[in-house]
Write an enzyme that holds these catalytic residues in place. Structure first.
Site: not given
Length: 242
Positions: A59, A204
């Protein structure tokens, strides 16, 4: 009345169990994800399979600090992943978006500004998706239909709007918690302790300037070969869905 009361009690029990599973990172069956259960054609948190397949997802990218590190590790181990990109960073780092696309990874929409959509509503959901979609269309040949909500925050109204827009919502069943700037060892534990067939792993490839995500790539470099030896195959989210 009694039947209605029992139904309400059962629903509350399901929500409590689901909340505990998320909090303690306990992998649960796909049927325990209420939105996936009600909207199986729109939402996916865990693949419905007993095959040893896993989808890595990243993300909040792209950036020029941590995204290249993640891409290098994935290339080293010949693994394709799914990147949920943020519109503001897509606009700022177009060459990194092109690299992700060029290296064969799947790109998903992660809104433009990263709001909590349960607070801003479904009209804002549409604006965020369309704004980011416009940025992505200018840089890649493939238009995505995958969406991940910031913080994973979704409700039934938002899911139904997502379906109307032709998008599929992607959650996760394992949270690496790398956004906490954890050490590589701790990130590994958060994944390996709860790994399961059909898992979608949240990681991430970028974050706030104060976050140190260097542990993500280091952990990834150890997790991938370890899980391959255990018989796991790494797939993209579309492959997991099918």
């Amino acid at each position: 009345m009694l039947l209605q009361r029992c139904s309400k009690i059962q629903f509350v029990i399901v929500i409590i169990i689901f909340s505990m599973a998320v909090h303690f990172h306990i992998p649960v069956q796909a049927s325990m994800y209420p939105l996936q259960t009600k909207y199986p054609d729109i939402m996916l948190y865990k693949g419905k399979t007993d095959k040893k397949v896993i989808a890595l997802t990243f993300d909040d990218g792209p950036d020029q600090r941590f995204t290249p590190q993640v891409l290098e590790v994935l290339k080293k181990h010949n693994v394709k992943a799914t990147f949920f990109l943020l519109g503001t960073r897509v606009h700022k780092y177009p060459e990194m978006v092109k690299r992700i696309d060029r290296e064969g990874h799947i790109i998903g929409n992660h809104t433009y500004w990263h709001p909590d959509l349960t607070k801003t509503g479904k009209q804002n959901l549409a604006w965020e998706i369309e704004k980011n979609e416009k940025e992505l269309k200018e840089l890649t040949n493939n238009v995505t239909d995958l969406f991940r909500a910031p913080y994973g925050a979704m409700n039934e109204d938002l899911v139904e709007k997502l379906g109307e827009m032709g998008y599929r919502g992607i959650g996760w069943s394992i949270d690496s918690e790398d956004w906490k700037s954890l050490t590589p060892e701790k990130i590994k534990q958060n994944i390996l302790n709860y790994v399961h067939p059909g898992a979608i792993i949240l990681m991430h490839s970028a974050g706030h300037w104060s976050q140190d995500l260097s542990g993500t790539a280091e952990a990834l470099d150890q997790i991938i070969p370890y899980l391959k030896k255990k018989g796991y195959e790494f797939v993209t989210v579309p492959e997991l869905w099918s």
